[in-house]
Design an enzyme around this catalytic site. Sequence first.
Site, short mmCIF file in Angstrom:
data_model
loop_
_atom_site.label_atom_id
_atom_site.label_comp_id
_atom_site.label_asym_id
_atom_site.label_seq_id
_atom_site.Cartn_x
_atom_site.Cartn_y
_atom_site.Cartn_z
N ARG A 87 0.83 -1.22 0.00
CA ARG A 87 0.00 0.00 0.00
C ARG A 87 0.86 1.26 0.00
O ARG A 87 0.59 2.21 -0.74
CB ARG A 87 -0.91 -0.01 1.24
N ILE A 88 1.90 1.29 0.83
CA ILE A 88 2.71 2.51 0.95
C ILE A 88 3.77 2.57 -0.15
O ILE A 88 3.93 3.62 -0.80
CB ILE A 88 3.35 2.59 2.36
N ASP A 119 10.16 -6.52 -4.66
CA ASP A 119 9.09 -7.14 -3.87
C ASP A 119 8.82 -8.49 -4.51
O ASP A 119 8.05 -8.61 -5.46
CB ASP A 119 7.81 -6.27 -3.87
N THR A 129 10.62 4.48 6.88
CA THR A 129 9.34 4.83 7.53
C THR A 129 8.59 3.55 7.86
O THR A 129 7.39 3.59 8.13
CB THR A 129 8.46 5.73 6.63
N ARG A 135 9.75 0.09 9.93
CA ARG A 135 9.92 -0.30 11.33
C ARG A 135 11.40 -0.24 11.69
O ARG A 135 12.26 -0.67 10.90
CB ARG A 135 9.41 -1.72 11.59
N ASP A 152 11.64 7.71 10.41
CA ASP A 152 10.46 8.00 11.24
C ASP A 152 10.33 6.96 12.35
O ASP A 152 9.57 7.15 13.29
CB ASP A 152 9.21 7.96 10.35
N GLU A 201 11.92 2.67 20.51
CA GLU A 201 11.26 3.98 20.43
C GLU A 201 10.84 4.41 21.82
O GLU A 201 10.20 3.62 22.52
CB GLU A 201 10.05 3.91 19.50
P1 NAD Z 1 1.80 -3.83 2.93
O1 NAD Z 1 1.59 -5.14 3.63
O2 NAD Z 1 0.69 -3.26 2.13
O3 NAD Z 1 3.08 -3.93 1.95
C1 NAD Z 1 4.28 -4.56 2.32
C2 NAD Z 1 4.91 -5.11 1.03
O4 NAD Z 1 6.22 -5.60 1.37
C3 NAD Z 1 4.13 -6.28 0.42
O5 NAD Z 1 3.84 -6.03 -0.94
C4 NAD Z 1 5.08 -7.47 0.58
O6 NAD Z 1 4.98 -8.38 -0.51
C5 NAD Z 1 6.43 -6.77 0.60
N1 NAD Z 1 7.49 -7.58 1.23
C6 NAD Z 1 7.40 -8.39 2.30
N2 NAD Z 1 8.61 -8.91 2.59
C7 NAD Z 1 9.47 -8.41 1.67
C8 NAD Z 1 10.86 -8.57 1.43
N3 NAD Z 1 11.61 -9.37 2.21
N4 NAD Z 1 11.44 -7.89 0.41
C9 NAD Z 1 10.69 -7.07 -0.38
N5 NAD Z 1 9.36 -6.90 -0.22
C10 NAD Z 1 8.76 -7.55 0.80
O7 NAD Z 1 2.28 -2.82 4.08
P2 NAD Z 1 2.17 -1.23 4.05
O8 NAD Z 1 0.85 -0.81 4.58
O9 NAD Z 1 2.64 -0.73 2.74
O10 NAD Z 1 3.25 -0.89 5.21
C11 NAD Z 1 4.64 -0.98 4.93
C12 NAD Z 1 5.46 -0.72 6.20
O11 NAD Z 1 5.17 0.57 6.71
C13 NAD Z 1 5.21 -1.70 7.35
O12 NAD Z 1 6.44 -2.00 7.96
C14 NAD Z 1 4.37 -0.90 8.32
O13 NAD Z 1 4.54 -1.36 9.64
C15 NAD Z 1 4.98 0.48 8.12
N6 NAD Z 1 4.12 1.61 8.54
C16 NAD Z 1 4.69 2.64 9.22
C17 NAD Z 1 3.91 3.73 9.60
C18 NAD Z 1 4.53 4.91 10.31
O14 NAD Z 1 3.84 5.57 11.07
N7 NAD Z 1 5.78 5.22 10.07
C19 NAD Z 1 2.54 3.75 9.32
C20 NAD Z 1 2.00 2.68 8.59
C21 NAD Z 1 2.80 1.61 8.20
#
Ligand code: NAD
Length: 322
Positions: A151-152, A171, A231, A233, A257, A262
């Site tokens: 998503r991000i 990915d 951004t 973890r 971020d 933390e």
């Molecule tokens: P998501 O599940 O939609 O996307 C994650 C993607 O990573 C997936 O497409 C998956 O196939 C891919 N992936 C998994 N393991 C992988 C690897 N070893 N190599 C390459 N790709 C891999 O998640 P999202 O909603 O996009 O969130 C992404 C990250 O952002 C997460 O770690 C989430 O915790 C973090 N996040 C942080 C904040 C913040 O406040 N900073 C807010 C929301 C999410």
Amino acid sequence: MPKIIIHDTIHSKALDFLSEQEGLEIIFVDADDRSKLLANLLDAEAIILRYLPFDRECIEASKRLNVISRHGVGYDNIDMESANMFSIPVATIGDVNSVTVAELTIYLILSSAKQGPRHNMAVREGNWKIRENADAFDLAGKNVLVLGFGRIGKKVAKRIQSFETKVFVCDPYISQDLIKDAGCIPVPKYADILHNMDIVTIHVPLNTETELMINKNFVDKMKNGYVLVNTARGPIVDTSSVGEALVSGKLFSVACDVFDPEPPYNNNPILNSPRSILTPHVGGLTQECSIRSALRAAENALAGVKGVLDKKFLVNPQVLNK
Ligand code: NAD
């Protein structure tokens, strides 16, 4: 009367939403009140959880829980093995915060390239001479590696392309055609191209595979003078290897971020670099996104109580069939 626990604070609009529902008991449990949490888990049907750990003891204490509703998308603070074992559904907020995190990521990339905070400080301190050693750089023409195209990651790729960058995506868990269709270059193994990347931005979940993914081996393979943005973890990045690369100058800037732990310790080397751009885990904390996230978490909690959970928000939908 069904009981919903709110562990830590959530936006007042979501509290209003829950208060408008008839026949619901809402219990507030402060972040540090573990004994109140465990006592209330005995008969609670839902819990709204922010960043606090939800471990085996919490899951074993939960006798009637229909849903653990995460106020976020990462669920690395929940003992998923135990949640699955006890068939407790875990819901996240889906895509409501992805645009907000993507915007923060673009801010961090731009701030690193233009050295925004350092220049801002220089003007305030009367250090006009900083212009003589200005080392900001253009984004146009640069190579950007996006790790994780969920998503991000997708939204970051779309936004950073508009700065005339070339975007590479690693990915392995999605169709590589999705990456091509977005105008990006799929990369099966990032190790092969790290020497050619100017900016690396991390958007993978934290799990056993990705913990310390950005380690000494990764950093050593990188091009000199690059930018690393996290951004996702904190524990995905090995702080000491990245700190050493900052001190040696191999890394131009780290923009974070998220940290491990933390808040970060004062001796975290990333904090000591003047070029680092740091934000206090506010990726999803704009005014709009705080409301969207809290409302979605409250809706998921209510759906759990009513037995109408939407599978698309569940990270373990298989437990519904048990
Ligand atoms: P998501 O599940 O939609 O996307 C994650 C993607 O990573 C997936 O497409 C998956 O196939 C891919 N992936 C998994 N393991 C992988 C690897 N070893 N190599 C390459 N790709 C891999 O998640 P999202 O909603 O996009 O969130 C992404 C990250 O952002 C997460 O770690 C989430 O915790 C973090 N996040 C942080 C904040 C913040 O406040 N900073 C807010 C929301 C999410």
